[in-house]
Design an enzyme around this catalytic site. Sequence first.
Site, short mmCIF file in Angstrom:
data_model
loop_
_atom_site.label_atom_id
_atom_site.label_comp_id
_atom_site.label_asym_id
_atom_site.label_seq_id
_atom_site.Cartn_x
_atom_site.Cartn_y
_atom_site.Cartn_z
N ARG A 1 0.84 -1.21 0.00
CA ARG A 1 0.00 0.00 0.00
C ARG A 1 0.86 1.25 0.00
NH1 ARG A 1 -1.78 2.97 4.51
NH2 ARG A 1 -3.60 4.31 4.07
N ASN B 1 -14.99 -1.04 9.18
CA ASN B 1 -13.61 -0.90 9.66
C ASN B 1 -13.62 -0.01 10.90
OD1 ASN B 1 -10.90 -0.55 10.10
ND2 ASN B 1 -10.41 0.18 8.04
N GLY C 1 -10.38 -4.82 12.79
CA GLY C 1 -9.87 -4.20 14.00
C GLY C 1 -8.65 -3.34 13.72
N HIS D 1 -26.22 -18.52 11.70
CA HIS D 1 -25.98 -19.96 11.77
C HIS D 1 -26.95 -20.76 10.91
CE1 HIS D 1 -24.50 -23.72 13.37
NE2 HIS D 1 -23.67 -23.07 14.16
N ASP E 1 -22.62 -22.33 8.59
CA ASP E 1 -22.22 -23.03 9.82
C ASP E 1 -20.74 -22.74 10.12
OD1 ASP E 1 -20.60 -24.72 8.24
OD2 ASP E 1 -22.13 -26.27 8.11
#
Length: 388
Positions: free
Chosen positions: A218, A308, A332, A361, A365
């Site tokens: 980057r 973000n 994070g 769910h 799964d």
Amino acid sequence: MEAGVIGKWNFEEGQSFSAGDSLAEIETDKATIDFESQDDGVLAKIIVEAGKEIPCGTPIAISVDEEEDAAAFKDYIHEGASSPASPTSSQPSTPPPSSPTPPPPPPPANPTTTTTATATQSGTRIIASPLAKKLALDSGVPLGMVVGTGPNGRIIADDVRSYVPGSAPSGAPTTSSSVVSGSGDWAKHAADAIASKRNVPHYYLTVTVDVTRLLQLREGMNAGVKDDEEDGGIAVTDFALMAAGRAMSRVPSVNGSWLPDGSGVRIYDDVDVNVLCGSGEGSYRTVVSEQTKTMEPTADIGTFSLVNLGMYGVKTAAPVIIEPQSCILALGSITPTVKPGDSDGEYKYGKEMEVTMSCDHRVVDGAVGAEWLQAFKEGMEKPESMLL
């Protein structure tokens, strides 16, 4: 414990009982406990009927050894706790009791606490002890107006006794305040979040991603971009969008949603990613797809979402899924790391970030979610492969 309520009698007058039998259930502020008999006998007279509150030490019944002796107490009337003790039974205990031992206090071991949960018209759950509920019902006190002083705000008997009609809750904040109107998109997002947490069985998967190579790439790609230019160059979020699209091509079942009638899962052909931006009233979402690559605010719902929070210093987050999507990914903050090198005394310095995906769910799964995250992780840790 200063008082209790006899919840119910388990024996009737004239019935025989054995040592260890529960003669009655006693409701206190903290629990409902059994009043157990210490000896064999016959319940000759019930002095205090079920449902009445009594102070500790008040006789509640008379027992005798033999069934034929019970008839002598048929018409017996107890004059109160302050009157002389009731006639002595023929039981050979020492000293001979005229009635069973008064209800014992709660045992030192933690009893199974019995609380009653009710609800106000606004839907707020109210937790109250059995005795508090009984007193409120008898005295007409609205439990919704009583401030609980028990554990976790539970309403106890003293709270009901001290309630003054029309008084403000003693626990209400007295500091000055202002009301922020929940209108527009903010109110809609809040309502959608409540519905999603209620309807969607969320679970969460977190992986650690090494972004050392990504940040180096980057930096090189943004070398010609000036800080004051409107286009700030390529961001970490841009790489995350590419990695998410790559992972969708490998695990397409994540790019789906649960059908409203519960008949199955819809898998989408195109990947449209909602990127959540801003906060509070200024929050909005965009849609990034093959056809639309702008970051303008939109009300359109994509097939997947990404947020973000690393720019705010948040290490991990577990965001709420935007229905009807099945997943949302949270990035994070990036933190420096030091790891052992290939030889003794050698260390490797790098950068890592935590990535958490909230999954429905019913659609995704654990194994499928983990496979998708591994594909995403591979793209982020080998960014050059996404540019080829």
